[in-house]
Design a protein around this motif. Structure first.
Motif, PDB file in Angstrom:
ATOM      1  N   THR A 299      -8.677 -20.517   7.865  1.00 52.30           N
ATOM      2  CA  THR A 299      -9.085 -19.425   8.755  1.00 52.30           C
ATOM      3  C   THR A 299      -7.977 -18.371   8.787  1.00 52.30           C
ATOM      4  N   ARG A 300      -8.315 -17.161   9.254  1.00 48.41           N
ATOM      5  CA  ARG A 300      -7.319 -16.082   9.294  1.00 48.41           C
ATOM      6  C   ARG A 300      -6.171 -16.462  10.231  1.00 48.41           C
ATOM      7  N   VAL A 301      -4.939 -16.313   9.741  1.00 41.98           N
ATOM      8  CA  VAL A 301      -3.753 -16.546  10.570  1.00 41.98           C
ATOM      9  C   VAL A 301      -3.202 -15.184  10.965  1.00 41.98           C
TER      10      VAL A 301
ATOM     11  N   ALA B  86       0.400  -8.126   3.109  1.00 38.90           N
ATOM     12  CA  ALA B  86      -0.217  -7.908   4.432  1.00 38.90           C
ATOM     13  C   ALA B  86       0.593  -6.860   5.159  1.00 38.90           C
ATOM     14  N   ALA B  87      -0.085  -5.896   5.756  1.00 39.69           N
ATOM     15  CA  ALA B  87       0.630  -4.842   6.475  1.00 39.69           C
ATOM     16  C   ALA B  87      -0.362  -4.021   7.288  1.00 39.69           C
ATOM     17  N   ARG B  88       0.171  -3.279   8.263  1.00 38.33           N
ATOM     18  CA  ARG B  88      -0.626  -2.258   8.956  1.00 38.33           C
ATOM     19  C   ARG B  88      -0.418  -0.985   8.146  1.00 38.33           C
TER      20      ARG B  88
ATOM     21  N   MET C 180       8.086  -0.799  -5.187  1.00 39.90           N
ATOM     22  CA  MET C 180       7.745   0.461  -4.500  1.00 39.90           C
ATOM     23  C   MET C 180       6.564   1.099  -5.222  1.00 39.90           C
ATOM     24  N   PRO C 181       5.333   0.774  -4.811  1.00 37.74           N
ATOM     25  CA  PRO C 181       4.181   1.384  -5.478  1.00 37.74           C
ATOM     26  C   PRO C 181       3.948   2.821  -5.018  1.00 37.74           C
ATOM     27  N   SER C 182       3.367   3.634  -5.905  1.00 37.55           N
ATOM     28  CA  SER C 182       2.945   4.987  -5.506  1.00 37.55           C
ATOM     29  C   SER C 182       1.635   4.865  -4.729  1.00 37.55           C
ATOM     30  N   ASN C 183       0.978   5.984  -4.427  1.00 37.02           N
ATOM     31  CA  ASN C 183      -0.306   5.933  -3.712  1.00 37.02           C
ATOM     32  C   ASN C 183      -1.304   5.131  -4.541  1.00 37.02           C
ATOM     33  N   LEU C 184      -1.971   4.192  -3.872  1.00 39.63           N
ATOM     34  CA  LEU C 184      -2.905   3.306  -4.570  1.00 39.63           C
ATOM     35  C   LEU C 184      -4.338   3.615  -4.162  1.00 39.63           C
ATOM     36  N   TYR C 185      -5.268   3.219  -5.020  1.00 48.32           N
ATOM     37  CA  TYR C 185      -6.680   3.389  -4.686  1.00 48.32           C
ATOM     38  C   TYR C 185      -7.464   2.371  -5.500  1.00 48.32           C
TER      39      TYR C 185
ATOM     40  N   PRO D 182     -11.067  -0.690  -5.449  1.00 43.65           N
ATOM     41  CA  PRO D 182     -11.997  -1.498  -4.654  1.00 43.65           C
ATOM     42  C   PRO D 182     -11.343  -2.018  -3.379  1.00 43.65           C
ATOM     43  N   TYR D 183     -12.122  -2.144  -2.332  1.00 42.03           N
ATOM     44  CA  TYR D 183     -11.671  -2.651  -1.020  1.00 42.03           C
ATOM     45  C   TYR D 183     -10.696  -1.712  -0.325  1.00 42.03           C
ATOM     46  N   ASP D 184     -10.622  -0.456  -0.747  1.00 43.91           N
ATOM     47  CA  ASP D 184      -9.816   0.529  -0.019  1.00 43.91           C
ATOM     48  C   ASP D 184     -10.471   0.780   1.340  1.00 43.91           C
TER      49      ASP D 184
ATOM     50  N   SER E 225      -7.912   6.474   6.637  1.00 41.13           N
ATOM     51  CA  SER E 225      -7.776   6.376   5.187  1.00 41.13           C
ATOM     52  C   SER E 225      -6.744   7.303   4.581  1.00 41.13           C
ATOM     53  N   HIS E 226      -6.373   6.964   3.348  1.00 33.72           N
ATOM     54  CA  HIS E 226      -5.528   7.809   2.510  1.00 33.72           C
ATOM     55  C   HIS E 226      -6.415   8.840   1.819  1.00 33.72           C
ATOM     56  N   VAL E 227      -5.786   9.716   1.019  1.00 34.71           N
ATOM     57  CA  VAL E 227      -6.503  10.887   0.515  1.00 34.71           C
ATOM     58  C   VAL E 227      -7.677  10.527  -0.417  1.00 34.71           C
TER      59      VAL E 227
HETATM   60  N1  LIG Z   1      -2.666   1.582   0.078  1.00 39.33           N
HETATM   61  C1  LIG Z   1      -1.701   2.208  -0.564  1.00 39.33           C
HETATM   62  O1  LIG Z   1      -1.862   3.338  -1.064  1.00 39.33           O
HETATM   63  C2  LIG Z   1      -0.339   1.558  -0.699  1.00 39.33           C
HETATM   64  C3  LIG Z   1       0.662   2.259  -1.391  1.00 39.33           C
HETATM   65  C4  LIG Z   1       1.907   1.672  -1.528  1.00 39.33           C
HETATM   66  C5  LIG Z   1       2.159   0.430  -0.981  1.00 39.33           C
HETATM   67  N2  LIG Z   1       1.172  -0.224  -0.324  1.00 39.33           N
HETATM   68  C6  LIG Z   1       1.502  -1.516   0.283  1.00 39.33           C
HETATM   69  O2  LIG Z   1       0.567  -2.508  -0.111  1.00 39.33           O
HETATM   70  C7  LIG Z   1       0.399  -3.454   0.949  1.00 39.33           C
HETATM   71  C8  LIG Z   1      -1.071  -3.665   1.228  1.00 39.33           C
HETATM   72  O3  LIG Z   1      -1.718  -2.428   1.488  1.00 39.33           O
HETATM   73  P1  LIG Z   1      -3.310  -2.293   1.400  1.00 39.33           P
HETATM   74  O4  LIG Z   1      -3.581  -0.892   1.025  1.00 39.33           O
HETATM   75  O5  LIG Z   1      -3.888  -3.412   0.625  1.00 39.33           O
HETATM   76  O6  LIG Z   1      -3.717  -2.449   2.935  1.00 39.33           O
HETATM   77  P2  LIG Z   1      -5.098  -2.978   3.529  1.00 39.33           P
HETATM   78  O7  LIG Z   1      -6.199  -2.802   2.554  1.00 39.33           O
HETATM   79  O8  LIG Z   1      -5.237  -2.333   4.864  1.00 39.33           O
HETATM   80  O9  LIG Z   1      -4.845  -4.536   3.712  1.00 39.33           O
HETATM   81  C9  LIG Z   1      -3.942  -5.014   4.657  1.00 39.33           C
HETATM   82  C10 LIG Z   1      -4.034  -6.524   4.683  1.00 39.33           C
HETATM   83  O10 LIG Z   1      -3.081  -6.982   5.649  1.00 39.33           O
HETATM   84  C11 LIG Z   1      -3.740  -7.898   6.512  1.00 39.33           C
HETATM   85  N3  LIG Z   1      -3.142  -7.872   7.847  1.00 39.33           N
HETATM   86  C12 LIG Z   1      -2.741  -6.805   8.569  1.00 39.33           C
HETATM   87  N4  LIG Z   1      -2.279  -7.207   9.770  1.00 39.33           N
HETATM   88  C13 LIG Z   1      -2.381  -8.564   9.783  1.00 39.33           C
HETATM   89  C14 LIG Z   1      -2.055  -9.553  10.720  1.00 39.33           C
HETATM   90  N5  LIG Z   1      -1.495  -9.264  11.911  1.00 39.33           N
HETATM   91  N6  LIG Z   1      -2.311 -10.846  10.413  1.00 39.33           N
HETATM   92  C15 LIG Z   1      -2.888 -11.179   9.228  1.00 39.33           C
HETATM   93  N7  LIG Z   1      -3.193 -10.279   8.283  1.00 39.33           N
HETATM   94  C16 LIG Z   1      -2.941  -8.983   8.557  1.00 39.33           C
HETATM   95  C17 LIG Z   1      -5.180  -7.425   6.562  1.00 39.33           C
HETATM   96  O11 LIG Z   1      -6.014  -8.465   6.995  1.00 39.33           O
HETATM   97  P3  LIG Z   1      -7.005  -8.249   8.245  1.00 39.33           P
HETATM   98  O12 LIG Z   1      -7.959  -7.182   7.812  1.00 39.33           O
HETATM   99  O13 LIG Z   1      -7.606  -9.587   8.449  1.00 39.33           O
HETATM  100  O14 LIG Z   1      -6.112  -7.792   9.380  1.00 39.33           O
HETATM  101  C18 LIG Z   1      -5.397  -7.060   5.102  1.00 39.33           C
HETATM  102  O15 LIG Z   1      -5.713  -8.221   4.358  1.00 39.33           O
HETATM  103  C19 LIG Z   1       1.187  -2.910   2.131  1.00 39.33           C
HETATM  104  O16 LIG Z   1       2.411  -3.580   2.216  1.00 39.33           O
HETATM  105  C20 LIG Z   1       1.424  -1.469   1.791  1.00 39.33           C
HETATM  106  O17 LIG Z   1       2.618  -0.999   2.329  1.00 39.33           O
HETATM  107  C21 LIG Z   1      -0.085   0.303  -0.175  1.00 39.33           C
END
Ligand SMILES: NC(=O)c1ccc[n+]([C@@H]2O[C@H](COP(=O)([O-])OP(=O)(O)OC[C@H]3O[C@@H](n4cnc5c(N)ncnc54)[C@H](OP(=O)(O)O)[C@@H]3O)[C@@H](O)[C@H]2O)c1
Length: 316
Positions: free
Chosen positions: A41-43, A67-69, A166-171, A173-175, A182-184
């Motif tokens: 289950t989700r932790v 995992a991140a906000r 250090m990834p650049s802006n990503l995009y 599936p599942y964005d 959202s991002h751009v």
């Molecule tokens: N998106 C980008 O353009 C980008 C660019 C550079 C680096 N990154 C890095 O890549 C990583 C992932 O980004 P992403 O775009 O994949 O984000 P995302 O799609 O929003 O996914 C975030 C993930 O973190 C989980 N999560 C967040 N808070 C949690 C909590 N308290 N407990 C358990 N799980 C938690 C979410 O699960 P729940 O939905 O269940 O909370 C989800 O699985 C991050 O570290 C980010 O800094 C992203």
């Protein structure tokens, strides 16, 4: 298949496996026949006891900390407390639990948006902490920088093999296609698609359209992360990008074409632009032998197709 079975196969836990990056890493690891494990289950990763218990039960050899906000300018400026608190807690809990449970290798995800606002371009890894941060995402950046320093500190004090990318802006599936989060790219794809469907005469985009941005398809990122887990053992940061950028204006033009929208793209200069340019120097990664393989146009086509096929489950 035979080669995959002969290879040492670590037990892999991907924190954030439901997100865009985590799910891409899981797809890649499964395609390469790795043993991907997850809790039933989700932790809540901000809860230290729950994280310790989960890691001690799963006993992973490798952890990808994805995992991140995460969010765009609007989310960062609306929820600064969440961005600093949640990210710090997740990093503290998982890195410490990895150490206590003898995890052999951990990959921490930073982001190109945590480099200083006015970095020389292209951005080299050593520019981190060399100047002022972009004010609009400072709480997120401070938390992410703390995660990198934590990974490096565990490596230097205890000899852990924790690497940071250090990834650049990503995009891809599942964005997140929620316009407030959202991002751009997901924002533009969704707005342009909805304008096409409703017959709207124009789409409005925040800012001037002049900033330059680099983008990487998340499947390329997952490929690079696995490549580094196999081939890189240094606590020194490593950039992951496509190596080229274009203006937001040019991006909007390609998206308009991919979506097949006939209307106009209008920019709203009253809204913030964010950092003027953000192009990563990926020479360190290229020297190791990795190169991206998905062009922006192809990646946008794939992402738009995914969105059309998953409109009812996509975050929006
Ligand atoms: N998106 C980008 O353009 C980008 C660019 C550079 C680096 N990154 C890095 O890549 C990583 C992932 O980004 P992403 O775009 O994949 O984000 P995302 O799609 O929003 O996914 C975030 C993930 O973190 C989980 N999560 C967040 N808070 C949690 C909590 N308290 N407990 C358990 N799980 C938690 C979410 O699960 P729940 O939905 O269940 O909370 C989800 O699985 C991050 O570290 C980010 O800094 C992203």
């Amino acid at each position: 298949m035979a080669e995959a079975n002969l290879r040492y196969s670590p037990r892999v836990y991907v924190a954030g496996n439901t997100g865009m990056v985590g799910s891409a890493i899981c797809r890649k690891m499964s395609a390469e026949n790795y043993c991907v494990i997850k809790p039933s289950t989700r932790v809540d990763l901000t809860n230290q006891n729950d994280v310790n218990q989960m890691v001690s039960e799963l006993r992973p050899d490798w952890i990808f900390l994805a995992a991140a906000r995460v969010g765009g300018i609007h989310a960062n400026s609306t929820y600064p407390a969440d961005f600093v608190y949640v990210n710090l807690m997740i990093e503290c809990n998982l890195i410490r639990a990895a150490f206590e449970n003898d995890v052999k290798k951990l990959l921490f995800l930073g982001s190109s948006c945590i480099y200083p606002r006015n970095c020389p371009q292209p951005i080299k890894e050593e520019y981190l902490l060399s100047d002022y941060l972009e004010p609009s995402n400072k709480p997120y950046a401070i938390a992410k920088i703390a995660g990198i320093i934590m990974a490096q500190s565990f490596s230097s004090q205890y000899g852990c093999n924790y690497i940071s990318v250090m990834p650049s802006n990503l995009y891809g599936p599942y964005d997140n296609f929620d316009l407030k989060e959202s991002h751009v790219i997901p924002a533009l794809l969704r707005k342009t698609h909805e304008a096409k469907m409703s017959g709207a005469s124009y789409v409005e985009i925040w800012g001037t359209g002049r900033p330059f941005r680099e983008f990487l398809h998340v499947d390329d990122l997952a490929d690079a992360c696995l490549f580094l887990m196999r081939n890189y053992d240094s606590p020194e940061l490593i950039n992951i990008g496509s190596g080229y950028d274009q203006t937001v204006f040019e991006l909007a033009r390609i998206i308009k074409e991919v979506v097949g929208y006939q209307g106009e793209i209008r920019f709203n200069p009253a809204m913030p632009d964010g950092t003027p340019r953000k192009l990563l120097d990926i020479s360190r990664l290229k020297a190791l032998g990795w190169n991206p393989s998905i062009s922006l146009r192809d990646g946008l086509r794939l992402t738009y197709r995914w969105y059309l096929e998953n409109e009812n489950v996509a975050r929006k």
